[in-house]
Design an enzyme around this catalytic site. Structure first.
Site, PDB file in Angstrom:
ATOM      1  N   TYR A  28      11.882 -16.999  -0.794  1.00 54.11           N
ATOM      2  CA  TYR A  28      11.340 -17.353   0.530  1.00 54.11           C
ATOM      3  C   TYR A  28      12.478 -17.830   1.447  1.00 54.11           C
ATOM      4  O   TYR A  28      12.450 -17.622   2.656  1.00 54.11           O
ATOM      5  CB  TYR A  28      10.219 -18.384   0.408  1.00 54.11           C
TER       6      TYR A  28
ATOM      7  N   LYS B 121       9.949 -22.381   8.410  1.00 55.31           N
ATOM      8  CA  LYS B 121       8.588 -22.955   8.375  1.00 55.31           C
ATOM      9  C   LYS B 121       8.646 -24.487   8.424  1.00 55.31           C
ATOM     10  O   LYS B 121       7.754 -25.126   8.987  1.00 55.31           O
ATOM     11  CB  LYS B 121       7.821 -22.483   7.133  1.00 55.31           C
TER      12      LYS B 121
HETATM   13  C1  IMJ Z   1       7.831 -13.849   1.658  1.00 47.47           C
HETATM   14  C2  IMJ Z   1       9.068 -13.807   1.010  1.00 47.47           C
HETATM   15  C3  IMJ Z   1       9.221 -14.312  -0.270  1.00 47.47           C
HETATM   16  C4  IMJ Z   1       8.152 -14.861  -0.946  1.00 47.47           C
HETATM   17  C5  IMJ Z   1       6.926 -14.873  -0.306  1.00 47.47           C
HETATM   18  C6  IMJ Z   1       6.747 -14.383   1.000  1.00 47.47           C
HETATM   19  N1  IMJ Z   1       5.695 -15.329  -0.710  1.00 47.47           N
HETATM   20  C7  IMJ Z   1       4.773 -15.163   0.272  1.00 47.47           C
HETATM   21  C8  IMJ Z   1       5.392 -14.540   1.355  1.00 47.47           C
HETATM   22  C9  IMJ Z   1       5.452 -15.925  -2.022  1.00 47.47           C
HETATM   23  C10 IMJ Z   1       3.345 -15.562   0.190  1.00 47.47           C
HETATM   24  C11 IMJ Z   1       4.747 -14.134   2.660  1.00 47.47           C
HETATM   25  N2  IMJ Z   1       4.913 -15.202   3.673  1.00 47.47           N
HETATM   26  C12 IMJ Z   1       4.211 -16.431   3.478  1.00 47.47           C
HETATM   27  C13 IMJ Z   1       5.733 -15.039   4.786  1.00 47.47           C
HETATM   28  O1  IMJ Z   1       5.836 -15.982   5.569  1.00 47.47           O
HETATM   29  C14 IMJ Z   1       6.455 -13.798   5.047  1.00 47.47           C
HETATM   30  C15 IMJ Z   1       7.327 -13.679   6.077  1.00 47.47           C
HETATM   31  C16 IMJ Z   1       8.180 -12.521   6.293  1.00 47.47           C
HETATM   32  C17 IMJ Z   1       8.072 -11.337   5.595  1.00 47.47           C
HETATM   33  C18 IMJ Z   1       8.943 -10.280   5.872  1.00 47.47           C
HETATM   34  C19 IMJ Z   1       8.912  -8.986   5.097  1.00 47.47           C
HETATM   35  C20 IMJ Z   1       9.562  -7.842   5.823  1.00 47.47           C
HETATM   36  C21 IMJ Z   1      10.733  -8.233   6.673  1.00 47.47           C
HETATM   37  N3  IMJ Z   1      10.819  -9.495   7.187  1.00 47.47           N
HETATM   38  C22 IMJ Z   1       9.917 -10.478   6.887  1.00 47.47           C
HETATM   39  N4  IMJ Z   1       9.988 -11.653   7.543  1.00 47.47           N
HETATM   40  C23 IMJ Z   1       9.145 -12.643   7.261  1.00 47.47           C
HETATM   41  O2  IMJ Z   1      11.604  -7.393   6.960  1.00 47.47           O
END
Ligand code: IMJ
Length: 255
Positions: free
Chosen positions: A155, A162
């Protein structure tokens, strides 16, 4: 439930497809009688968002890339005819793909800046341009994740962004409280959305949560949406500056 948002107007940023948390929120707000306006980031997404808006009975789709101050100014102008605005939902995040797979220590200056700009600063910018339209008070709600306060593998910079987002919620709540505008975050459990696509071991993570969460299951976008309805409604009138966990209780567990 019935008409918790009657006579209210909501602006929802962050619908990209029918799996978006923002889409579930828009549907729940329509169900409760709100007039809903959606925003769309770019022309590539326009067709999908237009179709979803039609299904929902949304009043309009307005173009807005929250990383551009001109777009936000244009959005505020276009929303003038719907004023007063009562609720704003911010369901937007972005980090470079490589920053969600490489070790956090490798995060570049530009990757860090980008994640914070789109995922945290955009809430402040949105609040600044839209609160002048919230003349009878109201509610601003953003979406967060447990990675803000705990370490989840991969993450990475999103967790740091966040954390900035949740802190921004508190500072905005303080500033805007005098105008009876409440600001909160919903920290949602892991949900399979476009933002979760391609994340390594995501399905395994969902299984872990199912085994460990007090409710013995994962989070349904509809229950996140109902919490957003509560916050936007007069039922939520005493709640501001908070991060509400809607995660089947997962967050309380250690082992
Ligand atoms: C995202 C990354 C790693 C672990 C993750 C997540 N888990 C969860 C998420 C466990 C639930 C999804 N999440 C909560 C997010 O806030 C995702 C944000 C995000 C995802 C992407 C994927 C594609 C990209 N950029 C991104 N930027 C933010 O190119």
């Amino acid at each position: 439930m019935a008409n918790l948002l009657a006579d209210k107007t909501a602006v929802i940023l962050g619908v990209v497809n029918k799996w978006s948390i923002a889409y579930a929120i828009a549907a729940a707000m329509r169900r409760e009688g709100a007039r809903v306006i959606l925003t769309c980031q770019n022309d590539r997404l326009k067709k999908t968002v237009d179709e979803l808006a039609a299904e929902l009975g949304a009043a309009e789709v307005l173009m807005c890339d929250v990383s551009k101050d001109e777009d936000l100014a244009t959005l505020a102008d276009a929303l003038g005819k719907y004023a007063p605005i009562d609720a704003v939902v911010h369901s937007i995040a972005f980090a470079n793909k490589e920053d969600l797979s490489n070790p956090f220590v490798q995060t570049s200056r530009e990757g860090f800046r980008m994640a914070h700009d789109v995922s945290a600063y955009s809430l402040v910018a949105t609040a600044r341009v839209l609160t002048p339209l919230m003349t009878r008070g109201g509610s601003i709600t953003t979406l967060s994740y447990l990675g803000a306060v705990r370490v989840l593998p991969n993450y990475n910079v999103m967790g740091v962004a966040k954390a900035a987002l949740e802190s921004s919620v508190r500072y905005l709540a303080y500033d805007l409280g005098a105008s009876n505008i409440r600001v909160n975050a919903i920290s949602a459990g892991a949900i399979k959305t476009a933002s979760a696509r391609g994340i390594k071991d995501f399905s395994k993570m969902l299984e872990t949560v199912e085994g460990k969460a007090p409710l013995r299951r994962n989070t349904d976008p509809a229950e996140v949406a109902d919490t957003a309805v509560f916050l936007a409604s007069d039922m939520g009138r005493g709640v501001t500056g908070n991060t509400l966990y809607v995660d089947a209780g997962y967050q309380i567990m250690a082992m």
